[in-house]
Structures are given as C-alpha cells and as structure tokens.
Design a protein around this motif. Structure first.
Motif, PDB file in Angstrom:
ATOM      1  N   GLU A 153      42.028  36.746  23.016  1.00  0.00           N
ATOM      2  CA  GLU A 153      41.326  35.760  23.839  1.00  0.00           C
ATOM      3  C   GLU A 153      41.693  35.917  25.309  1.00  0.00           C
ATOM      4  O   GLU A 153      40.827  35.812  26.188  1.00  0.00           O
ATOM      5  CB  GLU A 153      41.661  34.344  23.357  1.00  0.00           C
ATOM      6  N   LEU A 154      42.985  36.160  25.575  1.00  0.00           N
ATOM      7  CA  LEU A 154      43.414  36.364  26.964  1.00  0.00           C
ATOM      8  C   LEU A 154      42.763  37.618  27.546  1.00  0.00           C
ATOM      9  O   LEU A 154      42.322  37.627  28.696  1.00  0.00           O
ATOM     10  CB  LEU A 154      44.940  36.492  27.032  1.00  0.00           C
ATOM     11  N   GLY A 155      42.700  38.684  26.745  1.00  0.00           N
ATOM     12  CA  GLY A 155      42.086  39.923  27.203  1.00  0.00           C
ATOM     13  C   GLY A 155      40.624  39.727  27.546  1.00  0.00           C
ATOM     14  O   GLY A 155      40.149  40.188  28.596  1.00  0.00           O
ATOM     15  N   ALA A 156      39.903  39.031  26.669  1.00  0.00           N
ATOM     16  CA  ALA A 156      38.482  38.771  26.914  1.00  0.00           C
ATOM     17  C   ALA A 156      38.287  37.952  28.185  1.00  0.00           C
ATOM     18  O   ALA A 156      37.368  38.204  28.974  1.00  0.00           O
ATOM     19  CB  ALA A 156      37.880  38.043  25.715  1.00  0.00           C
ATOM     20  N   MET A 157      39.176  36.963  28.405  1.00  0.00           N
ATOM     21  CA  MET A 157      39.085  36.124  29.595  1.00  0.00           C
ATOM     22  C   MET A 157      39.388  36.934  30.858  1.00  0.00           C
ATOM     23  O   MET A 157      38.678  36.833  31.862  1.00  0.00           O
ATOM     24  CB  MET A 157      40.071  34.957  29.467  1.00  0.00           C
ATOM     25  N   LEU A 158      40.423  37.769  30.789  1.00  0.00           N
ATOM     26  CA  LEU A 158      40.834  38.530  31.971  1.00  0.00           C
ATOM     27  C   LEU A 158      39.782  39.557  32.373  1.00  0.00           C
ATOM     28  O   LEU A 158      39.587  39.836  33.568  1.00  0.00           O
ATOM     29  CB  LEU A 158      42.182  39.222  31.712  1.00  0.00           C
ATOM     30  N   ILE A 159      39.087  40.126  31.381  1.00  0.00           N
ATOM     31  CA  ILE A 159      38.023  41.079  31.689  1.00  0.00           C
ATOM     32  C   ILE A 159      36.946  40.412  32.555  1.00  0.00           C
ATOM     33  O   ILE A 159      36.391  41.019  33.472  1.00  0.00           O
ATOM     34  CB  ILE A 159      37.406  41.635  30.386  1.00  0.00           C
ATOM     35  N   ILE A 160      36.676  39.137  32.270  1.00  0.00           N
ATOM     36  CA  ILE A 160      35.601  38.425  32.963  1.00  0.00           C
ATOM     37  C   ILE A 160      36.085  37.743  34.243  1.00  0.00           C
ATOM     38  O   ILE A 160      35.375  37.702  35.248  1.00  0.00           O
ATOM     39  CB  ILE A 160      34.982  37.364  32.016  1.00  0.00           C
ATOM     40  N   GLN A 161      37.328  37.217  34.236  1.00  0.00           N
ATOM     41  CA  GLN A 161      37.757  36.316  35.305  1.00  0.00           C
ATOM     42  C   GLN A 161      38.812  36.886  36.258  1.00  0.00           C
ATOM     43  O   GLN A 161      39.148  36.234  37.240  1.00  0.00           O
ATOM     44  CB  GLN A 161      38.351  35.032  34.671  1.00  0.00           C
ATOM     45  N   THR A 162      39.341  38.075  35.990  1.00  0.00           N
ATOM     46  CA  THR A 162      40.401  38.617  36.850  1.00  0.00           C
ATOM     47  C   THR A 162      39.960  38.754  38.300  1.00  0.00           C
ATOM     48  O   THR A 162      40.766  38.601  39.223  1.00  0.00           O
ATOM     49  CB  THR A 162      40.868  39.994  36.323  1.00  0.00           C
ATOM     50  N   ASP A 163      38.654  39.020  38.499  1.00  0.00           N
ATOM     51  CA  ASP A 163      38.154  39.193  39.868  1.00  0.00           C
ATOM     52  C   ASP A 163      38.480  37.998  40.749  1.00  0.00           C
ATOM     53  O   ASP A 163      38.862  38.150  41.908  1.00  0.00           O
ATOM     54  CB  ASP A 163      36.641  39.454  39.847  1.00  0.00           C
ATOM     55  N   ARG A 164      38.364  36.803  40.211  1.00  0.00           N
ATOM     56  CA  ARG A 164      38.626  35.591  40.995  1.00  0.00           C
ATOM     57  C   ARG A 164      40.098  35.478  41.388  1.00  0.00           C
ATOM     58  O   ARG A 164      40.430  35.011  42.484  1.00  0.00           O
ATOM     59  CB  ARG A 164      38.190  34.359  40.205  1.00  0.00           C
ATOM     60  N   ILE A 165      40.987  35.913  40.487  1.00  0.00           N
ATOM     61  CA  ILE A 165      42.422  35.881  40.794  1.00  0.00           C
ATOM     62  C   ILE A 165      42.730  36.822  41.948  1.00  0.00           C
ATOM     63  O   ILE A 165      43.481  36.496  42.869  1.00  0.00           O
ATOM     64  CB  ILE A 165      43.251  36.253  39.542  1.00  0.00           C
ATOM     65  N   PHE A 166      42.122  38.012  41.921  1.00  0.00           N
ATOM     66  CA  PHE A 166      42.322  38.980  43.013  1.00  0.00           C
ATOM     67  C   PHE A 166      41.774  38.439  44.329  1.00  0.00           C
ATOM     68  O   PHE A 166      42.435  38.508  45.363  1.00  0.00           O
ATOM     69  CB  PHE A 166      41.639  40.314  42.675  1.00  0.00           C
ATOM     70  N   ILE A 167      40.565  37.912  44.290  1.00  0.00           N
ATOM     71  CA  ILE A 167      39.916  37.457  45.526  1.00  0.00           C
ATOM     72  C   ILE A 167      40.673  36.296  46.155  1.00  0.00           C
ATOM     73  O   ILE A 167      40.878  36.259  47.376  1.00  0.00           O
ATOM     74  CB  ILE A 167      38.448  37.065  45.254  1.00  0.00           C
ATOM     75  N   VAL A 168      41.103  35.333  45.334  1.00  0.00           N
ATOM     76  CA  VAL A 168      41.781  34.160  45.887  1.00  0.00           C
ATOM     77  C   VAL A 168      43.119  34.541  46.520  1.00  0.00           C
ATOM     78  O   VAL A 168      43.569  33.911  47.486  1.00  0.00           O
ATOM     79  CB  VAL A 168      41.964  33.071  44.807  1.00  0.00           C
ATOM     80  N   ASN A 169      43.769  35.609  46.011  1.00  0.00           N
ATOM     81  CA  ASN A 169      45.050  36.037  46.568  1.00  0.00           C
ATOM     82  C   ASN A 169      44.891  37.020  47.729  1.00  0.00           C
ATOM     83  O   ASN A 169      45.702  37.018  48.657  1.00  0.00           O
ATOM     84  CB  ASN A 169      45.912  36.688  45.468  1.00  0.00           C
ATOM     85  N   MET A 170      43.835  37.839  47.684  1.00  0.00           N
ATOM     86  CA  MET A 170      43.663  38.862  48.718  1.00  0.00           C
ATOM     87  C   MET A 170      42.830  38.390  49.901  1.00  0.00           C
ATOM     88  O   MET A 170      42.982  38.891  51.019  1.00  0.00           O
ATOM     89  CB  MET A 170      43.010  40.107  48.097  1.00  0.00           C
ATOM     90  N   VAL A 171      41.915  37.422  49.653  1.00  0.00           N
ATOM     91  CA  VAL A 171      41.028  36.965  50.734  1.00  0.00           C
ATOM     92  C   VAL A 171      41.205  35.467  50.993  1.00  0.00           C
ATOM     93  O   VAL A 171      41.583  35.053  52.077  1.00  0.00           O
ATOM     94  CB  VAL A 171      39.547  37.278  50.408  1.00  0.00           C
ATOM     95  N   GLY A 172      40.936  34.630  49.966  1.00  0.00           N
ATOM     96  CA  GLY A 172      41.086  33.194  50.158  1.00  0.00           C
ATOM     97  C   GLY A 172      40.244  32.407  49.180  1.00  0.00           C
ATOM     98  O   GLY A 172      39.339  32.942  48.526  1.00  0.00           O
ATOM     99  N   VAL A 173      40.530  31.112  49.094  1.00  0.00           N
ATOM    100  CA  VAL A 173      39.860  30.261  48.104  1.00  0.00           C
ATOM    101  C   VAL A 173      38.396  30.025  48.462  1.00  0.00           C
ATOM    102  O   VAL A 173      37.535  29.930  47.577  1.00  0.00           O
ATOM    103  CB  VAL A 173      40.622  28.927  47.935  1.00  0.00           C
ATOM    104  N   ALA A 174      38.065  29.949  49.761  1.00  0.00           N
ATOM    105  CA  ALA A 174      36.673  29.738  50.173  1.00  0.00           C
ATOM    106  C   ALA A 174      35.802  30.932  49.794  1.00  0.00           C
ATOM    107  O   ALA A 174      34.674  30.772  49.313  1.00  0.00           O
ATOM    108  CB  ALA A 174      36.597  29.485  51.674  1.00  0.00           C
ATOM    109  N   ASP A 175      36.328  32.139  50.006  1.00  0.00           N
ATOM    110  CA  ASP A 175      35.580  33.346  49.633  1.00  0.00           C
ATOM    111  C   ASP A 175      35.421  33.434  48.120  1.00  0.00           C
ATOM    112  O   ASP A 175      34.408  33.952  47.636  1.00  0.00           O
ATOM    113  CB  ASP A 175      36.293  34.588  50.166  1.00  0.00           C
ATOM    114  N   THR A 176      36.396  32.934  47.395  1.00  0.00           N
ATOM    115  CA  THR A 176      36.284  32.887  45.933  1.00  0.00           C
ATOM    116  C   THR A 176      35.137  31.974  45.528  1.00  0.00           C
ATOM    117  O   THR A 176      34.402  32.267  44.572  1.00  0.00           O
ATOM    118  CB  THR A 176      37.595  32.372  45.306  1.00  0.00           C
ATOM    119  N   GLY A 177      34.956  30.883  46.273  1.00  0.00           N
ATOM    120  CA  GLY A 177      33.860  29.966  45.996  1.00  0.00           C
ATOM    121  C   GLY A 177      32.506  30.613  46.225  1.00  0.00           C
ATOM    122  O   GLY A 177      31.594  30.483  45.406  1.00  0.00           O
TER     123      GLY A 177
END
Length: 233
Positions: free
Chosen positions: A190-214
């Motif tokens: 389940e974690l693997g399936a979630m990370l495949i779909i949602q990891t992009d948001r974790i990267f963006i929020v840490n590398m760019v910012g929460v507004a860009d994630t939105g």
C-alpha cells in the motif's frame, strides 16, 4: 477562496493520509472480505468485533508515533503539526466505512453500496463549500469537512453493523492473528502504491514550496479527468 498555499497544504494532507492510513487500517476490510468466504468455522460477527478492537489499538499506537515524531513529519511535509493527529481519526473512520461497504459488496448489494459512497462525496463537497465559502475557514474548512463527514459516516456504519448484528465484541486470538497475518504484509504494498502516485508532491514541497505544490496539484486534478476517461476504457 483558497490560495495556492492552501491547496498545497490540502495536497500534503492527502499524502500524509496515504502514508499513515496503511498503518492504521491494516487492510482490515480486505481481511473481512477473505473471512466472509471462508466456510470453515467462520464466526463473522466475532471476527468483525476483533477487527474493530485491532483498529482501536493500531490507531492509538499510530497517534503515539505521530506525537513522538510530529515535528519531523511536519518539517518534511510542510504540514501543521497540530493537524496531524486528525489524520489518524480519518484513517480509522475510513477503515470502518470500508468494512461496512465490503460486506455490502460481498452481499451483492450494489445500490446501497453506491448510494452510501455517493452520499459521502455529496456531504463532503457540501460541507466544504459551506465552511470555505460562507464561513471563510480556508484550508482548515476543507479538512474539517472531510473529518466531519468521515466521522459521521463511520458512526452510521457502526450503527448499521450493530443493528444487523454483524459485530460481537468478544476477544478471539485466532481472529486477531488472522487479521494481522493478512494485513501487515500488505503495508509495504500500500505504501509503494501511494508513493508511486504521491511522491512528486513531497519533492515539490521540499524543493520549491507549498504554494507551488498547490498549483501542481490543481494541474494534476485537471489532467486526471483525461486519465479517468482513459481508465474507463
């Protein structure tokens, strides 16, 4: 009514729900489905009761860990620490709802299954509009709508299960063992399936910012319309 940063915060709420959910729910609805078709010595109401007791224990355990590592989780996800524990509540509520809906599914009751599911979406959307647009609650209003809806429908699910005598709260070690044996090995899946779909948001929020994630999340949602049509084919 919501800023890009608000949407970013809501996106991280979804990510954390996907990360925390498997540890809370333990795929108990799947275990119930398997047990339903087990014709050898099946006492489904007792099994359901033990699954709910197991859900209570897993929820408390995860609440403890989110309290212990709350600051680190908040820093990694750019999500307010004080709003992390309600995610556990939502995960537990969703598990109860899924257990109820799984029984409807195996009982071959598509109409009540569909009605219950669509009604949840309508109530969530209605409460979100009410809290965000009319009361100006911002992203908190959207989250509060989700929390309220899941809580209400989880209570309704428990009421239906109790009224139909589908729950017996009698401790049964084999039932607990069966549920854990089924659910725990599925956590990495389940974690693997979630990370495949949602990891992009974790990267963006840490590398760019929460507004860009939105902004990214809204673009993803629009593109998902095409994906939904393609998947239907």
């Amino acid at each position: 009514y919501l800023t890009p940063a608000d949407y970013g915060t809501l996106a991280m709420f979804t990510v954390l729900l996907g990360l925390i959910g498997p540890f809370v729910g333990l795929s108990l609805h799947g275990a119930v489905s398997v047990k339903y078709f087990d014709t050898v010595g099946t006492d489904l109401p007792t099994y359901m009761g033990n699954c709910l007791m197991l859900l209570s224990s897993s929820s408390l355990l995860v609440v403890f860990f989110t309290w212990l590592f709350g600051a680190s989780i908040s820093a990694l996800s750019a999500f307010p620490q004080e709003w992390i524990w309600p995610i556990v509540l939502v995960s537990a509520g969703q598990t109860i709802i899924l257990m109820m809906m799984t029984l409807w599914q195996v009982d071959d009751r598509p109409l009540v299954f569909s009605l219950f599911q669509v009604l949840q979406a309508v109530v969530t959307a209605g409460l979100s509009l009410l809290l965000v647009v009319f009361f100006g609650r911002g992203w908190q209003g959207s989250m509060e709508a989700t929390i309220a809806t899941v809580t209400i429908f989880a209570v309704i699910s428990l009421g239906i299960l109790s009224a139909n005598r589908r729950i017996i709260f009698r401790f049964d070690a084999p039932s607990i063992k069966h549920a854990l044996k089924f659910g725990v090995p599925l956590i990495p899946h389940e974690l693997g399936a979630m990370l495949i779909i949602q990891t992009d948001r974790i990267f963006i929020v840490n590398m760019v910012g929460v507004a860009d994630t939105g902004i990214y999340t809204i673009g993803f949602q629009v593109a998902y319309i095409i994906e939904l049509l393609a998947s239907s084919f």
